[in-house]
Design an enzyme around this catalytic site. Sequence first.
Site, PDB file in Angstrom:
ATOM      1  N   LYS A 127       6.616  -3.797   8.004  1.00  0.00           N
ATOM      2  CA  LYS A 127       6.217  -4.845   7.055  1.00  0.00           C
ATOM      3  C   LYS A 127       5.631  -4.209   5.800  1.00  0.00           C
ATOM      4  O   LYS A 127       5.912  -4.649   4.677  1.00  0.00           O
ATOM      5  CB  LYS A 127       5.213  -5.792   7.712  1.00  0.00           C
ATOM      6  CG  LYS A 127       4.745  -6.936   6.818  1.00  0.00           C
ATOM      7  CD  LYS A 127       4.041  -8.012   7.626  1.00  0.00           C
ATOM      8  CE  LYS A 127       2.717  -7.575   8.195  1.00  0.00           C
ATOM      9  NZ  LYS A 127       1.615  -7.582   7.183  1.00  0.00           N
ATOM     10  N   SER A 128       4.845  -3.154   5.963  1.00  0.00           N
ATOM     11  CA  SER A 128       4.237  -2.488   4.817  1.00  0.00           C
ATOM     12  C   SER A 128       5.303  -1.921   3.881  1.00  0.00           C
ATOM     13  O   SER A 128       5.229  -2.095   2.654  1.00  0.00           O
ATOM     14  CB  SER A 128       3.311  -1.360   5.286  1.00  0.00           C
ATOM     15  OG  SER A 128       2.212  -1.871   6.006  1.00  0.00           O
ATOM     16  N   ARG A 148       6.903  -3.168  -0.089  1.00  0.00           N
ATOM     17  CA  ARG A 148       7.047  -2.204  -1.187  1.00  0.00           C
ATOM     18  C   ARG A 148       8.492  -2.104  -1.664  1.00  0.00           C
ATOM     19  O   ARG A 148       8.760  -2.067  -2.868  1.00  0.00           O
ATOM     20  CB  ARG A 148       6.512  -0.839  -0.737  1.00  0.00           C
ATOM     21  CG  ARG A 148       4.982  -0.820  -0.594  1.00  0.00           C
ATOM     22  CD  ARG A 148       4.502   0.361   0.231  1.00  0.00           C
ATOM     23  NE  ARG A 148       3.040   0.510   0.176  1.00  0.00           N
ATOM     24  CZ  ARG A 148       2.182  -0.210   0.895  1.00  0.00           C
ATOM     25  NH1 ARG A 148       2.642  -1.138   1.725  1.00  0.00           N
ATOM     26  NH2 ARG A 148       0.884  -0.008   0.791  1.00  0.00           N
ATOM     27  N   SER A 153      -6.792  -0.182   0.020  1.00  0.00           N
ATOM     28  CA  SER A 153      -5.841   0.593  -0.778  1.00  0.00           C
ATOM     29  C   SER A 153      -4.818  -0.310  -1.464  1.00  0.00           C
ATOM     30  O   SER A 153      -4.101   0.137  -2.373  1.00  0.00           O
ATOM     31  CB  SER A 153      -5.121   1.616   0.105  1.00  0.00           C
ATOM     32  OG  SER A 153      -4.345   0.968   1.099  1.00  0.00           O
ATOM     33  N   GLN A 154      -4.736  -1.573  -1.048  1.00  0.00           N
ATOM     34  CA  GLN A 154      -3.812  -2.514  -1.696  1.00  0.00           C
ATOM     35  C   GLN A 154      -4.133  -2.687  -3.185  1.00  0.00           C
ATOM     36  O   GLN A 154      -3.233  -2.939  -3.986  1.00  0.00           O
ATOM     37  CB  GLN A 154      -3.860  -3.874  -0.989  1.00  0.00           C
ATOM     38  CG  GLN A 154      -3.303  -3.847   0.424  1.00  0.00           C
ATOM     39  CD  GLN A 154      -3.638  -5.095   1.213  1.00  0.00           C
ATOM     40  OE1 GLN A 154      -4.414  -5.950   0.767  1.00  0.00           O
ATOM     41  NE2 GLN A 154      -3.066  -5.223   2.405  1.00  0.00           N
ATOM     42  N   SER A 210      -7.632   4.791   3.826  1.00  0.00           N
ATOM     43  CA  SER A 210      -6.231   4.382   4.017  1.00  0.00           C
ATOM     44  C   SER A 210      -5.323   4.986   2.949  1.00  0.00           C
ATOM     45  O   SER A 210      -4.432   4.330   2.407  1.00  0.00           O
ATOM     46  CB  SER A 210      -6.095   2.854   4.030  1.00  0.00           C
ATOM     47  OG  SER A 210      -6.809   2.294   5.105  1.00  0.00           O
ATOM     48  N   ASP A 228      -4.851  -0.945  11.331  1.00  0.00           N
ATOM     49  CA  ASP A 228      -4.051  -1.978  11.994  1.00  0.00           C
ATOM     50  C   ASP A 228      -3.810  -1.710  13.477  1.00  0.00           C
ATOM     51  O   ASP A 228      -3.467  -2.632  14.222  1.00  0.00           O
ATOM     52  CB  ASP A 228      -2.710  -2.153  11.281  1.00  0.00           C
ATOM     53  CG  ASP A 228      -2.848  -2.911   9.972  1.00  0.00           C
ATOM     54  OD1 ASP A 228      -3.927  -3.505   9.742  1.00  0.00           O
ATOM     55  OD2 ASP A 228      -1.886  -2.912   9.187  1.00  0.00           O
ATOM     56  N   LYS A 277     -10.096  -8.645   7.589  1.00  0.00           N
ATOM     57  CA  LYS A 277      -8.658  -8.841   7.753  1.00  0.00           C
ATOM     58  C   LYS A 277      -8.408 -10.346   7.955  1.00  0.00           C
ATOM     59  O   LYS A 277      -9.147 -11.180   7.482  1.00  0.00           O
ATOM     60  CB  LYS A 277      -8.158  -8.004   8.934  1.00  0.00           C
ATOM     61  CG  LYS A 277      -8.277  -6.504   8.728  1.00  0.00           C
ATOM     62  CD  LYS A 277      -7.279  -6.002   7.705  1.00  0.00           C
ATOM     63  CE  LYS A 277      -7.227  -4.492   7.642  1.00  0.00           C
ATOM     64  NZ  LYS A 277      -6.179  -3.999   6.727  1.00  0.00           N
ATOM     65  N   ARG A 296      -2.435  -9.733  15.135  1.00  0.00           N
ATOM     66  CA  ARG A 296      -2.700  -8.498  15.877  1.00  0.00           C
ATOM     67  C   ARG A 296      -3.651  -8.724  17.054  1.00  0.00           C
ATOM     68  O   ARG A 296      -3.571  -8.020  18.063  1.00  0.00           O
ATOM     69  CB  ARG A 296      -3.225  -7.416  14.933  1.00  0.00           C
ATOM     70  CG  ARG A 296      -2.201  -7.056  13.863  1.00  0.00           C
ATOM     71  CD  ARG A 296      -2.476  -5.735  13.169  1.00  0.00           C
ATOM     72  NE  ARG A 296      -1.593  -5.579  12.023  1.00  0.00           N
ATOM     73  CZ  ARG A 296      -0.331  -5.157  12.090  1.00  0.00           C
ATOM     74  NH1 ARG A 296       0.198  -4.846  13.262  1.00  0.00           N
ATOM     75  NH2 ARG A 296       0.401  -5.053  10.992  1.00  0.00           N
TER      76      ARG A 296
END
EC number: 2.5.1.19
Length: 433
Positions: A21-22, A26, A169-170, A196, A312, A339, A387
């Site tokens: 997903k990450s 991107r 870090s987003q 991260s 995660d 989260k 999660r």
Amino acid sequence: MEKVKIYPAKLAGTVQVPSSKSMGHREIICAGLAGGTSIVDNISMSQDIEATMRVLRAMNVSVDEIPSMIEGRKALQITGTGHPIAAADNVDCGESGSTLRFFIPLGANLGCPLTFIGHGKLVSRPLQAYYDILDKQFVQYFNDNGNLPLTVNGHLMPGKFELPGDVSSQFVSGLLFALPLLKGDSEIIITSPLESASYVDMTLNCLAKYGVKIENVDGAHRHYLVPGKQRFKAQDSKVEGDWSQAAFWTVGGALGAGITASGIDFASLQGDKAVVEIMQRMGADIAQNADSVTVNSSTTQATVIDASNCPDIIPVLTVLAAVSEGTTKIINAGRLRIKECDRLAAMTSELNKMGAAITEELEGLTITGKPEGLRGGVEADAWNDHRIAMSLAIAAQCCAEPITLTGAGSVSKSYPDFWQDYQSVGGKIEVLA
């Protein structure tokens, strides 16, 4: 499927891991910022990925599903204009923190009002790091006492951008997507050690794939040089497998009768790949193959788990620690509190209901293992967090009695096929609602 009864059953078999997903976020964003048409294949659709697709469409990017070369997956044909253009006045980010934080800098450079809305915990997730930047840039913005909806209106000016390293870090990645499109050169200064960092490495790698050059000075993740007037280059790409999702099956195999997680890349930059090294330290029986990992039934021991670069995978590693020998410490995990839910509180609450012995700390957990297994026989709640739901499902096989899980449908946020895969490796569930 919102409420299920999960019966104790040892899991065994092979699972094709969803695509990352990450990396999916991107790849789709870079393709959307390029001029021309790209095809991004091996997409595992989820609510978060759909949110990113919605926002791109609101920026005049064509995003169409086409047949995938990979069974059970989607491919996206994405045609961008080379620079975002407003095609709507508001965008719905769902519950996706990545979508929201990746797009705010791009939205702040449109030169017209754009309103970001969201749902669930996303409405109140922290954005102060961006507000500080927007203030310095004299970009107009409005919010609801710091919460969504957020409206931005203006243009970013090239220059120096400062961010603390102890936020998501987003925020760094969001700037890295937007700054190459500005008319001049910029730099990003990280004012404290970056947590991260692997996620920023993923962003830099994806940007380079699409022709964007950014210098991470000395490779230290404290100073990035971003030339302006760059163009993203359209291309075809395939999204790699998701190590954060593979972690459910690696832990599931250790606690069960052995599981192979296939479709993963050991050369990946994903920080969640650390699950293999952490589980090896705990004594798990692990075999690495070319594009898969097999974890056999194992007796595991306590260790210290640093969550700073792999937040995660902490919920499911908490499950493993709960039934390992000795006392495990999870440290540097404070960001798990912001989260989709407070994941430290959630795992402590729900696993302790099931018979675990977990003490919640300010920045982590202390877990006294019970290798004899957990009691079960209770109703647990997923806290509307994908999660947490998946971690508790893995824990159920260690229980003496079935558990009832509410919020089971939250898995759709990242892994809609989770329950199907769970049953394919021997998981036994009864849908109650």
